[in-house]
Design a protein around this motif. Sequence first.
Motif, PDB file in Angstrom:
ATOM      1  N   ARG A 144       0.838  -1.208   0.000  1.00 31.73           N
ATOM      2  CA  ARG A 144       0.000   0.000   0.000  1.00 31.73           C
ATOM      3  C   ARG A 144       0.875   1.261   0.000  1.00 31.73           C
ATOM      4  O   ARG A 144       0.590   2.243  -0.664  1.00 31.73           O
ATOM      5  N   ASP A 145       2.007   1.222   0.735  1.00 32.41           N
ATOM      6  CA  ASP A 145       2.941   2.353   0.754  1.00 32.41           C
ATOM      7  C   ASP A 145       3.635   2.514  -0.602  1.00 32.41           C
ATOM      8  O   ASP A 145       3.867   3.639  -1.063  1.00 32.41           O
ATOM      9  N   VAL A 146       3.988   1.402  -1.235  1.00 24.49           N
ATOM     10  CA  VAL A 146       4.605   1.456  -2.567  1.00 24.49           C
ATOM     11  C   VAL A 146       3.613   2.060  -3.555  1.00 24.49           C
ATOM     12  O   VAL A 146       3.973   2.932  -4.364  1.00 24.49           O
ATOM     13  N   TYR A 147       2.370   1.633  -3.480  1.00 28.82           N
ATOM     14  CA  TYR A 147       1.318   2.167  -4.360  1.00 28.82           C
ATOM     15  C   TYR A 147       1.164   3.674  -4.153  1.00 28.82           C
ATOM     16  O   TYR A 147       1.145   4.444  -5.121  1.00 28.82           O
ATOM     17  N   GLU A 148       1.074   4.106  -2.896  1.00 27.25           N
ATOM     18  CA  GLU A 148       0.926   5.549  -2.626  1.00 27.25           C
ATOM     19  C   GLU A 148       2.139   6.326  -3.118  1.00 27.25           C
ATOM     20  O   GLU A 148       2.005   7.433  -3.654  1.00 27.25           O
ATOM     21  N   ASP A 149       3.329   5.757  -2.985  1.00 29.79           N
ATOM     22  CA  ASP A 149       4.549   6.403  -3.480  1.00 29.79           C
ATOM     23  C   ASP A 149       4.516   6.512  -5.003  1.00 29.79           C
ATOM     24  O   ASP A 149       4.889   7.543  -5.572  1.00 29.79           O
ATOM     25  N   TYR A 150       4.070   5.458  -5.665  1.00 20.78           N
ATOM     26  CA  TYR A 150       3.974   5.477  -7.126  1.00 20.78           C
ATOM     27  C   TYR A 150       2.984   6.555  -7.587  1.00 20.78           C
ATOM     28  O   TYR A 150       3.289   7.339  -8.490  1.00 20.78           O
TER      29      TYR A 150
END
Length: 178
Positions: A109-115
């Motif tokens: 979820r953090d990777v997605y938000e960063d992307y």
Amino acid sequence: MSDVVVHKIVRPERTISGSWLEVIASNLDYHRATFLWKCEGLSEAQLRQRPVRTSGLTLLGLMRHLQGVERHWFQRTLAGTPPRFFPYRTYVTAAGDEWYDESDPTPARDVYEDYVEACEESRQVFARVTDDTARIVSSSEFGATDVRFVLEHVIEEYARHIGHADLLREAIDGATGE
């Protein structure tokens, strides 16, 4: 609470007639959404899966890579500013390239938000740096090139990795798309 990371993605209509910059901006957003569409409805475990026996690629790894593509080409190359990269764990491949280590514990979820944040940053940079598409910029990969080439290269990156995402997604759960 659902363990789905990427929820309903609506791909934008592409501009198929207009100025070159309108067409490019529209295609970039279309490809960004298409990549996320390939990740839609999957859990963290599925995004981390290596479903193709002969490849170490995962959808989450591609997402990490594409945030780097966004920040490298838009911020570093086109805007000439140092990007703020998330400190994902990386390693150097046998070919000498840096790649994202799949053992990185950052939640999907953090990777997605960063992307998503990286894509928004790129949209803002795009608006500032495309007034002269013939402007020459320096690239560690290609040397001196112009803004048009860099924009086309980012689309090339997406085209390549959306193809990878197609194969990964089909191997994960059988879902296929155009």
